[in-house]
Design a protein around this motif. Structure first.
Motif, PDB file in Angstrom:
ATOM      1  N   ILE A  38       0.728  -1.158   0.046  1.00 48.53           N
ATOM      2  CA  ILE A  38      -0.227  -0.115   0.081  1.00 48.53           C
ATOM      3  C   ILE A  38       0.965   1.293  -0.011  1.00 48.53           C
ATOM      4  CG2 ILE A  38      -1.772   1.364   1.381  1.00 48.53           C
ATOM      5  CD1 ILE A  38      -2.822  -1.282   2.248  1.00 48.53           C
ATOM      6  N   ARG A  39       0.717   2.010  -0.944  1.00 45.81           N
ATOM      7  CA  ARG A  39       1.586   3.418  -1.142  1.00 45.81           C
ATOM      8  C   ARG A  39       0.857   4.691  -0.793  1.00 45.81           C
ATOM      9  NH1 ARG A  39       4.315   1.272  -6.825  1.00 45.81           N
ATOM     10  NH2 ARG A  39       4.957  -0.949  -5.810  1.00 45.81           N
ATOM     11  N   GLY A  40       1.626   5.721  -0.681  1.00 41.93           N
ATOM     12  CA  GLY A  40       0.754   6.948  -0.453  1.00 41.93           C
ATOM     13  C   GLY A  40       0.604   7.202   0.963  1.00 41.93           C
ATOM     14  N   PHE A  41      -0.737   7.916   1.390  1.00 38.71           N
ATOM     15  CA  PHE A  41      -1.250   8.054   2.487  1.00 38.71           C
ATOM     16  C   PHE A  41      -2.237   6.633   3.080  1.00 38.71           C
ATOM     17  CE2 PHE A  41      -0.084  12.415   1.337  1.00 38.71           C
ATOM     18  CZ  PHE A  41       0.723  12.851   2.364  1.00 38.71           C
ATOM     19  N   LEU A  42      -1.899   6.745   4.300  1.00 38.50           N
ATOM     20  CA  LEU A  42      -2.994   5.631   5.146  1.00 38.50           C
ATOM     21  C   LEU A  42      -3.004   6.236   6.534  1.00 38.50           C
ATOM     22  CD1 LEU A  42      -3.956   2.807   4.659  1.00 38.50           C
ATOM     23  CD2 LEU A  42      -2.100   2.046   6.081  1.00 38.50           C
ATOM     24  N   HIS A  43      -4.644   6.457   6.492  1.00 41.66           N
ATOM     25  CA  HIS A  43      -4.999   7.038   7.877  1.00 41.66           C
ATOM     26  C   HIS A  43      -5.963   5.846   8.526  1.00 41.66           C
ATOM     27  CE1 HIS A  43      -4.289  10.629   5.262  1.00 41.66           C
ATOM     28  NE2 HIS A  43      -3.775  11.213   6.425  1.00 41.66           N
ATOM     29  N   LEU A  44      -5.534   5.446   9.530  1.00 41.97           N
ATOM     30  CA  LEU A  44      -6.111   4.282  10.232  1.00 41.97           C
ATOM     31  C   LEU A  44      -7.292   4.619  11.142  1.00 41.97           C
ATOM     32  CD1 LEU A  44      -3.311   1.696  10.750  1.00 41.97           C
ATOM     33  CD2 LEU A  44      -4.731   1.853   8.885  1.00 41.97           C
ATOM     34  N   VAL A  66     -21.408  10.460   3.347  1.00 41.26           N
ATOM     35  CA  VAL A  66     -20.261  10.933   2.723  1.00 41.26           C
ATOM     36  C   VAL A  66     -19.310  11.456   3.811  1.00 41.26           C
ATOM     37  CG1 VAL A  66     -21.372  13.531   3.064  1.00 41.26           C
ATOM     38  CG2 VAL A  66     -19.474  12.937   1.418  1.00 41.26           C
ATOM     39  N   THR A  67     -18.048  11.223   3.734  1.00 42.08           N
ATOM     40  CA  THR A  67     -16.917  11.209   4.917  1.00 42.08           C
ATOM     41  C   THR A  67     -15.643  11.698   4.451  1.00 42.08           C
ATOM     42  OG1 THR A  67     -15.897   9.637   6.537  1.00 42.08           O
ATOM     43  CG2 THR A  67     -16.342   8.712   4.138  1.00 42.08           C
ATOM     44  N   HIS A  68     -14.686  11.592   5.413  1.00 39.63           N
ATOM     45  CA  HIS A  68     -13.348  11.991   4.992  1.00 39.63           C
ATOM     46  C   HIS A  68     -12.298  11.105   4.678  1.00 39.63           C
ATOM     47  CE1 HIS A  68     -12.914  10.326   9.233  1.00 39.63           C
ATOM     48  NE2 HIS A  68     -13.960  11.001   9.602  1.00 39.63           N
ATOM     49  N   TYR A  69     -11.035  11.427   4.980  1.00 41.31           N
ATOM     50  CA  TYR A  69     -10.117  10.448   4.601  1.00 41.31           C
ATOM     51  C   TYR A  69      -9.871   9.340   5.592  1.00 41.31           C
ATOM     52  CZ  TYR A  69      -7.834  13.778   7.840  1.00 41.31           C
ATOM     53  OH  TYR A  69      -7.435  14.244   9.211  1.00 41.31           O
ATOM     54  N   GLY A 181      -6.524  16.917  15.732  1.00 45.06           N
ATOM     55  CA  GLY A 181      -6.168  17.250  14.199  1.00 45.06           C
ATOM     56  C   GLY A 181      -4.846  17.248  13.914  1.00 45.06           C
ATOM     57  N   MET A 182      -4.490  15.939  13.224  1.00 49.99           N
ATOM     58  CA  MET A 182      -3.198  15.731  13.139  1.00 49.99           C
ATOM     59  C   MET A 182      -2.571  15.727  14.461  1.00 49.99           C
ATOM     60  SD  MET A 182      -2.227  17.622   9.384  1.00 49.99           S
ATOM     61  CE  MET A 182      -0.464  16.470   9.274  1.00 49.99           C
ATOM     62  N   GLY A 183      -1.516  16.466  14.622  1.00 55.33           N
ATOM     63  CA  GLY A 183      -0.880  16.399  15.951  1.00 55.33           C
ATOM     64  C   GLY A 183      -1.223  17.672  16.654  1.00 55.33           C
ATOM     65  N   SER A 184      -2.306  18.327  16.595  1.00 56.28           N
ATOM     66  CA  SER A 184      -2.765  19.439  17.463  1.00 56.28           C
ATOM     67  C   SER A 184      -3.875  18.985  18.233  1.00 56.28           C
ATOM     68  CB  SER A 184      -2.879  20.602  16.880  1.00 56.28           C
ATOM     69  OG  SER A 184      -1.697  21.052  15.971  1.00 56.28           O
ATOM     70  N   HIS A 248      -1.760  10.081  13.401  1.00 56.64           N
ATOM     71  CA  HIS A 248      -2.585  10.532  12.219  1.00 56.64           C
ATOM     72  C   HIS A 248      -2.795   9.859  10.854  1.00 56.64           C
ATOM     73  CE1 HIS A 248      -4.644  13.642   9.748  1.00 56.64           C
ATOM     74  NE2 HIS A 248      -3.417  13.736   9.203  1.00 56.64           N
ATOM     75  N   SER A 249      -1.397   9.348  10.694  1.00 54.39           N
ATOM     76  CA  SER A 249      -1.252   8.687   9.555  1.00 54.39           C
ATOM     77  C   SER A 249      -0.127   7.671   9.948  1.00 54.39           C
ATOM     78  CB  SER A 249      -0.882   9.425   8.280  1.00 54.39           C
ATOM     79  OG  SER A 249       0.124   9.884   8.473  1.00 54.39           O
ATOM     80  N   MET A 250       0.332   6.742   8.872  1.00 51.59           N
ATOM     81  CA  MET A 250       1.364   5.931   9.138  1.00 51.59           C
ATOM     82  C   MET A 250       2.656   6.421   9.342  1.00 51.59           C
ATOM     83  SD  MET A 250       0.142   2.704   9.602  1.00 51.59           S
ATOM     84  CE  MET A 250       1.710   1.907   9.096  1.00 51.59           C
ATOM     85  N   ALA A 251       2.833   7.732   8.933  1.00 55.05           N
ATOM     86  CA  ALA A 251       4.014   8.533   9.047  1.00 55.05           C
ATOM     87  C   ALA A 251       4.084   9.266  10.427  1.00 55.05           C
ATOM     88  CB  ALA A 251       4.087   9.437   7.904  1.00 55.05           C
TER      89      ALA A 251
END
Length: 324
Positions: A38-44, A66-69, A181-184, A248-251
């Motif tokens: 799996i490549r690119g972004f991955l948000h679990l 309808v939803t988000h990422y 929200g991400m890291g905040s 937030h993501s795998m990164a």
């Protein structure tokens, strides 16, 4: 965890099965990402499964979603085939978006699952448009729009709430408030306080807050919200308090969170919590739940085999489905 309505054993056990499927699916997704499948972004979505399953159980097939990422859980709870979902993550032509969308763009019109959207808050105007279309056509369907707390300070949030209220549209705005929200942390980004659902008052939209770690509480709150919208009373704002157990993501190494906070939320993990509920109320036996776990594992492994064996999109597909 309280059961306010009479649900059958089949229904209750299916909630457990769906939550477990989402969890195992995403755990294997994380492994496939590390292997480069799996490549690119991955948000679990791990930790938030009770919201997707509880909400979807309260909807009719004709309702729009309808939803988000962070959309894998919503898609699976709406009934998307895990093989098709995994193939999309692998970028294969057998995926729900023919391998072109990836993690953040699951879509299945046959289930009125109108997509995950990668732009924060970008799905809110889409939901208003879907609800407006339903109202103009006289259709009895409701649109449910998921978004995270990171979208609260986007202009789309306020624009969508304003128009939906003015036009009394049949839409449920469903906030999955996982505090980050991400890291905040939300305390550093939102000036309105922790009870975000009260923001509905500014737009004269009725609102409620529910426990996003309790699948039955989410179901009941959604039933009330959807019924309000379906009866022509306009939008409803529902906030579910939850927590994502991964970054937030795998990164994301998640170095910004307090470990004590993480452990406190993990105690409330919706899956073992609901498993205890089923056992303590003699709704299912440990043997039955173990068999479900085995079936879920097999289903996820079959999804990986299917995705791995599926073909890549042909080169000419680069020129298909292009709108400009």
């Amino acid at each position: 965890m309280q059961l306010q309505e009479r649900l059958t054993k089949t229904e209750l056990v299916s909630f457990y099965r769906q939550m477990l499927l989402i969890r195992r699916f995403e755990e294997r997704c994380a492994e496939m990402y590390m292997l480069g499948k799996i490549r690119g972004f991955l948000h679990l979505y791990i930790g938030e499964e009770a919201i997707a399953v509880g909400c979807m159980s309260a909807l009719r097939p004709e309702d729009y979603v309808v939803t988000h990422y962070r959309d894998h859980g919503h898609a699976l709870a709406r009934g998307m085939d895990p093989k098709v979902a995994m193939a999309e993550l692998f970028g294969k032509v057998t995926g729900c978006s023919r391998g072109k969308g990836g993690s953040m763009h699951f879509f299945d019109a046959s289930r009125n699952f109108m997509g995950g959207y990668a732009i924060v808050g970008g799905q809110l105007p889409v939901a208003v448009g879907l609800a407006l279309a339903s109202k103009m056509k006289g259709e009895p369907r409701v649109t449910v729009c998921f978004f995270g707390d990171g979208a609260l300070n986007q202009g789309e949030f306020h624009e969508a709430f304003n128009l939906a209220s003015l036009w009394k549209l049949p839409v449920v705005f469903f906030l999955e408030n996982n505090l980050y929200g991400m890291g905040s942390h939300i305390d550093r980004t939102y000036a309105g306080g922790r009870d975000v659902f009260k923001a509905g008052e500014h737009y004269r939209i009725p609102a409620a807050q529910t426990d996003g770690m309790d699948v039955l509480a989410v179901r009941e709150a959604t039933l009330r919200a959807v019924e309000h919208a379906r009866q022509g009373n306009g939008p409803f704002f529902l906030e579910a308090l939850t927590y994502r157990f991964r970054g937030h993501s795998m990164a994301d190494p998640v170095e910004y969170r307090d470990r004590a906070e993480e452990e406190a939320w993990k105690v409330r993990d919706p899956i073992p919590t609901f498993q205890r509920y089923l056992l303590e109320n003699a709704i299912a036996t440990l043997t039955e739940l173990s068999e479900i776990a085995r079936q879920v594992n097999d289903e996820v492994e079959e999804a990986i085999r299917f995705a791995d064996a599926s073909p890549e999109p042909p080169p000419e597909a680069l020129y298909e489905d292009i709108y400009a």
